[in-house]
Design a protein around this motif. Structure first.
Motif, PDB file in Angstrom:
ATOM      1  N   THR A 186       0.831  -1.208   0.000  1.00 43.49           N
ATOM      2  CA  THR A 186       0.000   0.000   0.000  1.00 43.49           C
ATOM      3  C   THR A 186       0.862   1.253   0.000  1.00 43.49           C
ATOM      4  O   THR A 186       0.590   2.213  -0.730  1.00 43.49           O
ATOM      5  CB  THR A 186      -0.923   0.006   1.237  1.00 43.49           C
ATOM      6  OG1 THR A 186      -1.785  -1.128   1.193  1.00 43.49           O
ATOM      7  CG2 THR A 186      -1.758   1.277   1.287  1.00 43.49           C
ATOM      8  N   CYS A 187       1.929   1.229   0.800  1.00 47.99           N
ATOM      9  CA  CYS A 187       2.828   2.392   0.902  1.00 47.99           C
ATOM     10  C   CYS A 187       3.589   2.638  -0.396  1.00 47.99           C
ATOM     11  O   CYS A 187       3.974   3.780  -0.682  1.00 47.99           O
ATOM     12  CB  CYS A 187       3.805   2.203   2.052  1.00 47.99           C
ATOM     13  SG  CYS A 187       3.024   2.167   3.681  1.00 47.99           S
ATOM     14  N   LYS A 188       3.791   1.607  -1.192  1.00 49.73           N
ATOM     15  CA  LYS A 188       4.488   1.764  -2.468  1.00 49.73           C
ATOM     16  C   LYS A 188       3.696   2.640  -3.432  1.00 49.73           C
ATOM     17  O   LYS A 188       4.265   3.241  -4.345  1.00 49.73           O
ATOM     18  CB  LYS A 188       4.738   0.400  -3.124  1.00 49.73           C
ATOM     19  CG  LYS A 188       5.807  -0.428  -2.459  1.00 49.73           C
ATOM     20  CD  LYS A 188       6.166  -1.663  -3.279  1.00 49.73           C
ATOM     21  CE  LYS A 188       6.958  -1.297  -4.518  1.00 49.73           C
ATOM     22  NZ  LYS A 188       7.472  -2.484  -5.228  1.00 49.73           N
ATOM     23  N   HIS A 189       2.389   2.733  -3.224  1.00 48.45           N
ATOM     24  CA  HIS A 189       1.541   3.519  -4.112  1.00 48.45           C
ATOM     25  C   HIS A 189       1.405   4.972  -3.657  1.00 48.45           C
ATOM     26  O   HIS A 189       0.809   5.785  -4.364  1.00 48.45           O
ATOM     27  CB  HIS A 189       0.145   2.894  -4.208  1.00 48.45           C
ATOM     28  CG  HIS A 189       0.150   1.494  -4.726  1.00 48.45           C
ATOM     29  ND1 HIS A 189       0.690   1.132  -5.939  1.00 48.45           N
ATOM     30  CD2 HIS A 189      -0.317   0.338  -4.180  1.00 48.45           C
ATOM     31  CE1 HIS A 189       0.559  -0.164  -6.126  1.00 48.45           C
ATOM     32  NE2 HIS A 189      -0.039  -0.679  -5.074  1.00 48.45           N
ATOM     33  N   THR A 190       1.962   5.282  -2.484  1.00 49.24           N
ATOM     34  CA  THR A 190       1.734   6.616  -1.915  1.00 49.24           C
ATOM     35  C   THR A 190       2.995   7.457  -1.757  1.00 49.24           C
ATOM     36  O   THR A 190       2.901   8.645  -1.488  1.00 49.24           O
ATOM     37  CB  THR A 190       1.064   6.497  -0.529  1.00 49.24           C
ATOM     38  OG1 THR A 190       1.907   5.738   0.353  1.00 49.24           O
ATOM     39  CG2 THR A 190      -0.288   5.812  -0.639  1.00 49.24           C
TER      40      THR A 190
END
Length: 257
Positions: A120-124
């Motif tokens: 999820t953090c990779k997208h933000t």
């Protein structure tokens, strides 16, 4: 140089060598979620003397038992605090470790795994570690900045980078398991030994061991192994810890430049 580094890698890529490192605790668990919980505890306490680190991590892992995920998911704040009362690792208290374990409970409930959180953090963010660290800190009932640093600052975040290395790389030392990140994207966990390597070889130009220094060192190793720049990290760090032939190996590596 690559030949020399490969010889070092072959000598240290050994499960017996892993016994001398906090990564040893991850090898006790086949379940990936259990390995994540144990890994975040082991990496967060990975500062100080190795013997002290292993003793402290061992105390927490003993509390977690054979089912670390089941333990954290069934534990209340009060239970965690009570069972970690008296724990001390240098300046880290039992309450802070309890806060980290409670954050594990909240995040596993919300995301199902730390791998899913990281994805999820990779997208933000350009650096997923920023959101990853913030998510852990935000779910604790107390301040756990001594265990999980603010990755948005210029810190190399050595311990969190170590956690990622354990979860992403797979060989006889690093157990791996994560599929959402490539070893080629990892940054060197910049400890004092890797700092000495980088400075001695002229690969680190920075005057302080900060995030930019970790990037510089990683780029140098990428020139040797673009697919796996952290391949030699364990061997070089442990040669530094042992201190027996560290200067000779640094001299030999320098001679290859």
């Amino acid at each position: 140089m690559r030949d020399l580094l490969e010889k070092l890698y072959d000598a240290y890529n050994d499960i017996q060598k892993a016994e001398e490192d906090p990564v040893r605790f991850l090898h006790d668990f086949e379940d990936l979620n259990a390995r994540e919980v144990v890994g975040i505890i082991a990496s967060s306490l990975a500062f100080g003397r190795v013997s002290q680190i292993i003793a402290s991590v061992g105390n927490v892992v003993s509390l977690l038992g054979d089912d670390p995920v089941g333990f954290v998911m069934s534990s209340s704040v009060e239970y965690l605090i009570a069972n970690l009362d008296g724990f001390k690792h240098r300046w880290v208290s039992g309450k802070e470790v309890a806060g980290l374990l409670y954050a594990c409970k909240k995040l596993l409930t919300k995301y199902g795994s730390f791998q899913a959180l990281y994805e999820t953090c990779k997208h933000t963010a350009k650096d997923p570690l920023i959101g990853f660290a913030l998510s852990i800190r935000n779910e604790s009932f107390c301040d756990i900045s001594a265990l999980i640093p603010d990755a948005s600052k210029n810190s190399p975040c050595k311990r969190l980078r170590l956690f990622l290395k354990w979860m992403v790389r797979k060989d006889n030392v690093d157990p791996g398991g994560w599929m959402v990140e490539s070893p080629s994207n990892l940054l060197v966990p910049l400890d004092v030994h890797m700092w000495r390597v980088g400075k001695n070889l002229g690969w680190i130009k920075r005057q302080v061991p900060d995030l930019k220094a970790a990037v510089e060192l990683t780029q140098a190793f990428k020139a040797i192994r673009p697919d796996d720049p952290l391949r030699y990290d364990f061997a070089l760090s442990h040669v530094g810890m042992e201190g027996i032939e560290f200067e000779e190996i640094l001299s030999a590596l320098k001679g290859c430049l």
